[in-house]
Design a protein around this motif. Structure first.
Motif, mmCIF file in Angstrom:
data_model
loop_
_atom_site.group_PDB
_atom_site.id
_atom_site.type_symbol
_atom_site.label_atom_id
_atom_site.label_comp_id
_atom_site.label_asym_id
_atom_site.label_seq_id
_atom_site.Cartn_x
_atom_site.Cartn_y
_atom_site.Cartn_z
ATOM 1 N N PRO A 387 2.249 -17.490 -25.066
ATOM 2 C CA PRO A 387 0.792 -18.243 -25.268
ATOM 3 C C PRO A 387 -0.469 -17.867 -24.534
ATOM 4 C CG PRO A 387 2.496 -19.592 -23.828
ATOM 5 C CD PRO A 387 3.167 -18.344 -24.339
ATOM 6 N N LYS A 388 -1.491 -17.898 -24.952
ATOM 7 C CA LYS A 388 -2.631 -17.128 -24.120
ATOM 8 C C LYS A 388 -3.408 -18.332 -23.411
ATOM 9 C CE LYS A 388 -5.415 -13.877 -23.565
ATOM 10 N NZ LYS A 388 -6.583 -13.431 -24.690
ATOM 11 N N GLY A 389 -3.194 -17.829 -21.986
ATOM 12 C CA GLY A 389 -3.969 -18.874 -20.981
ATOM 13 C C GLY A 389 -2.916 -19.327 -19.770
ATOM 14 N N PRO A 390 -1.885 -19.707 -20.023
ATOM 15 C CA PRO A 390 -0.962 -20.252 -18.958
ATOM 16 C C PRO A 390 -0.524 -19.414 -17.985
ATOM 17 C CG PRO A 390 -0.330 -21.109 -21.170
ATOM 18 C CD PRO A 390 -1.244 -19.931 -21.424
ATOM 19 N N TRP A 391 0.197 -18.355 -18.514
ATOM 20 C CA TRP A 391 0.538 -17.062 -17.575
ATOM 21 C C TRP A 391 -0.172 -15.749 -17.786
ATOM 22 C CZ3 TRP A 391 6.610 -17.402 -17.305
ATOM 23 C CH2 TRP A 391 7.266 -18.752 -16.931
ATOM 24 N N TRP A 392 -0.466 -14.948 -16.726
ATOM 25 C CA TRP A 392 -0.977 -13.719 -16.593
ATOM 26 C C TRP A 392 -0.019 -12.875 -15.687
ATOM 27 C CZ3 TRP A 392 -5.197 -13.119 -19.686
ATOM 28 C CH2 TRP A 392 -5.896 -14.561 -19.956
ATOM 29 N N LYS A 393 -0.065 -11.552 -16.030
ATOM 30 C CA LYS A 393 0.455 -10.664 -15.182
ATOM 31 C C LYS A 393 -0.543 -9.731 -14.567
ATOM 32 C CE LYS A 393 2.193 -7.833 -19.243
ATOM 33 N NZ LYS A 393 3.460 -7.151 -19.727
ATOM 34 N N TRP A 394 -0.778 -9.316 -13.472
ATOM 35 C CA TRP A 394 -1.635 -8.545 -12.859
ATOM 36 C C TRP A 394 -1.065 -7.209 -12.205
ATOM 37 C CZ3 TRP A 394 -5.334 -10.479 -8.330
ATOM 38 C CH2 TRP A 394 -6.431 -9.543 -8.346
ATOM 39 N N LYS A 395 -0.703 -6.362 -12.871
ATOM 40 C CA LYS A 395 0.181 -5.142 -12.222
ATOM 41 C C LYS A 395 -1.028 -4.305 -11.559
ATOM 42 C CE LYS A 395 3.238 -3.261 -14.725
ATOM 43 N NZ LYS A 395 4.123 -2.705 -15.786
ATOM 44 N N ARG A 396 -0.358 -3.501 -10.626
ATOM 45 C CA ARG A 396 -1.037 -2.570 -9.934
ATOM 46 C C ARG A 396 -1.501 -1.258 -11.020
ATOM 47 N NH1 ARG A 396 2.863 -2.029 -5.815
ATOM 48 N NH2 ARG A 396 2.408 -3.488 -4.059
ATOM 49 N N ASP A 397 -2.763 -0.799 -10.549
ATOM 50 C CA ASP A 397 -3.150 0.350 -11.474
ATOM 51 C C ASP A 397 -2.319 1.231 -11.430
ATOM 52 O OD1 ASP A 397 -5.463 -1.146 -11.882
ATOM 53 O OD2 ASP A 397 -6.731 -0.481 -10.119
ATOM 54 N N PRO A 398 -1.924 1.949 -12.587
ATOM 55 C CA PRO A 398 -1.074 3.040 -12.565
ATOM 56 C C PRO A 398 -1.618 4.295 -11.801
ATOM 57 C CG PRO A 398 -2.496 2.936 -14.712
ATOM 58 C CD PRO A 398 -2.738 1.898 -13.879
ATOM 59 N N HIS A 399 -0.406 5.049 -11.445
ATOM 60 C CA HIS A 399 -0.870 6.530 -10.955
ATOM 61 C C HIS A 399 -1.412 7.265 -11.965
ATOM 62 C CE1 HIS A 399 1.090 4.869 -6.975
ATOM 63 N NE2 HIS A 399 2.367 4.527 -7.795
ATOM 64 N N ILE A 400 -2.151 8.325 -11.635
ATOM 65 C CA ILE A 400 -2.692 9.267 -12.493
ATOM 66 C C ILE A 400 -2.461 10.591 -11.792
ATOM 67 C CG2 ILE A 400 -4.681 10.069 -14.008
ATOM 68 C CD1 ILE A 400 -3.760 7.598 -14.864
ATOM 69 N N ILE A 401 -1.783 11.555 -12.792
ATOM 70 C CA ILE A 401 -1.957 13.015 -12.273
ATOM 71 C C ILE A 401 -2.127 13.739 -13.520
ATOM 72 C CG2 ILE A 401 0.086 12.643 -10.551
ATOM 73 C CD1 ILE A 401 2.007 13.930 -12.404
ATOM 74 N N ASP A 402 -2.497 15.083 -13.001
ATOM 75 C CA ASP A 402 -2.651 16.111 -14.103
ATOM 76 C C ASP A 402 -1.418 17.049 -14.146
ATOM 77 O OD1 ASP A 402 -5.124 15.157 -15.175
ATOM 78 O OD2 ASP A 402 -6.194 16.340 -13.417
#
Length: 526
Positions: A387-402
């Motif tokens: 359902p939209k609104g009750p629960w949210w996940k706030w993950k860390r920004d992903p790592h980026i490499i070339d």
């Protein structure tokens, strides 16, 4: 078997979710028992023919066809079932065309020595489409874009039943599910006896975006750490103990140490982790215990499993799912204090008063296994689905490499004509060492561009794998995003990525400027 083959073929070419649901509901309505039940078992991963493996199919086809011709054809097509179905030199009229139930029931009771003869006779009797479906069925690789939950949803839609009730009964039902279909058709009552220690469909969260914070009040939400394990439901009711994955698969056999600890009457929602004294170890350690039929004593001792509980769905026979989150959490804490269950601890709540304060906590907690935060409305009931609104996940920004593309392999299904599976590496000294594989993250247009690069720059072949140009001056640089990194003795580089994907093509960057292994090593836990 021909009707089942047509069904699979239609599903594989239907891209829309609702279209697949309609196809499955129609099949269940038109096809009688037990055929439709075996089809449902195939779609939900309920069939296992232990003597029928891909290696056997390769052995059978190379007895009929030149091995080099088959290898070249398989390399071009990219799919074992499709290649075998098309290249198989059948003997028309040699055998009766089998039904789906004939194949399932005969093969499940067949000895290892009988299996090759049976499959060979069926391949002779079927046409190309039937051969394709047979191989998909017996090797367990349907790949028609249908998840187990979508198949259960189709049964619910066919019988106008609540999908949550179908899921809760699922593990108490036996293949070929005649009781389930009788209930769906209204010719029998709901099989209540099946609901012992059932799976309750889980509540899921939406990824949160920056714009969402503008309309959310911090005081309305509770925060807890998001752990990098696997979401599970631990159920112990009426003497029956089960451990389910988030999709409802029974994984009890892989975690006997957890099952032994479920000496209470409850259904808990939480994260399955491994580690001693409640200290999680990297996901790669947990991964070694997944999908195992048996677990050795050494593995139980070296990688003990435990559950970090998030929520209480049922306590002492009382269903709590309609209560607000704050009430369920209070009940869970009181129950845990009184019961002191082994191998189960509680997820830590994170106090905060502003979003900025919570953002700081999210970035500064570098503990192993923490991949972000969960936000839950204080008054949210436990609803199945997302359902939209009750629960949210706030993950860390992903790592980026070339990284530099080193090897490529054709994909499967719709991607069987494209080189879509990529191995990439970073620099260690003057050499590139592989650090990961990715097969998603790019657009269809980018896939065509990479495929063209692979074909024009192949320097070596290893079976289905193509080695491409990857020098300091020439090659393709991929911007790779990933969620985490662990040390690994299985990889030459010594590292293993978590959820790598291609986020951008760096045509502008020479390979010499790609990242070095030292950059990744600095990200290792501890």
């Amino acid at each position: 078997m021909n009707r089942f083959a047509q069904f699979l073929d239609a599903l594989s070419y239907e891209p829309r979710r609702n279209g697949k649901l309609a196809l499955m509901a129609a099949y269940f309505a038109e096809v009688p028992d037990p055929e439709r039940g075996y089809a449902l078992a195939a779609l939900t991963g309920g069939l296992d023919f232990r003597h029928a493996k891909p290696a056997l199919i390769r052995e059978l086809v190379t007895q009929r066809v030149d091995a080099t011709l088959f290898a070249l054809s398989y390399d071009y097509v990219g799919d074992l079932a499709e290649t075998t179905a098309l290249i198989w030199p059948a003997k028309p009229g040699a055998n009766r065309v089998p039904g789906l139930s004939d194949v399932v029931e005969t093969l499940r009771g067949a000895a290892k020595s009988e299996t090759p003869r049976l499959i060979e006779s069926w391949l002779d009797a079927l046409d190309a489409n039937g051969r394709w479906a047979l191989i998909k069925l017996v090797t367990g690789g349907l790949r028609v874009g249908v998840s187990a939950r979508l198949a259960k949803t189709a049964v619910a839609q066919f019988g106008d039943l609540p999908v949550a009730e179908v899921e809760e009964l699922w593990h108490g039902l036996d293949m070929p599910y005649t009781e389930l279909f009788a209930w769906a058709e209204g010719t029998a009552a709901k099989p209540e006896h099946a609901a012992l220690a059932p799976f309750r469909p889980v509540m899921l969260a939406h990824p949160i975006e920056d714009k969402d914070f503008d309309r959310l009040a911090p005081g309305d939400f509770r925060a807890e750490w998001k752990w990098d394990g696997i979401r599970v439901q631990a159920v112990s009711e009426g003497g029956t103990r089960r451990l389910y994955s988030r999709t409802g698969d029974d994984i009890s056999h892989a975690f006997p140490d957890v099952i032994e600890a479920l000496d209470f009457d409850a259904a808990l929602d939480g994260e399955l982790l491994v580690g001693a004294d409640g200290v999680p170890r990297p996901f790669s350690v947990l991964q070694k215990r997944l999908n195992r039929k048996t677990v050795s004593k050494k593995m139980l001792a070296d990688s003990p499993a435990f559950i970090r509980a998030y929520d209480a769905l049922v306590l002492d026979g009382e269903d709590l799912r309609t209560l607000p989150f704050d009430d369920r959490r209070a009940r869970l804490e009181a129950w845990h204090t009184a019961t002191k269950p082994a191998r189960i601890d509680l997820s830590e709540m994170v106090p905060f008063s502003t979003w900025d304060e919570l953002a700081t906590a999210r970035e500064t907690n570098q503990a192993t296994g923490v991949e972000g935060l969960m936000l839950k409305r204080h008054d949210s009931t436990y609803e199945a689905g997302r359902p939209k609104g009750p629960w949210w996940k706030w993950k860390r920004d992903p790592h980026i490499i070339d990284a530099v593309l080193m090897y490529a392999q054709r994909g499967h299904g719709k991607r069987s004509s494209f080189y879509s599976d990529y191995t990439f590496g970073v620099w260690r000294g003057d050499d590139l060492v592989p650090v990961g594989k990715a097969y998603f993250g790019f657009t269809d247009e980018e896939l065509k561009q990479i495929d063209k690069f692979v074909r024009n720059n192949t320097t070596n072949r290893f079976g289905p794998v193509r080695e491409v140009t990857h020098t300091a001056e020439q090659g393709l640089v991929l911007e790779v995003a990933f969620e985490g990194l662990n040390a690994s003795t299985r990889h030459k580089s010594g590292v293993a990525m978590r959820f790598p994907r291609v986020s951008r093509l760096r045509w502008d960057k020479p390979p010499a400027e790609a990242d070095r292994l030292e950059t990744l090593e600095a990200l290792l836990p501890g």
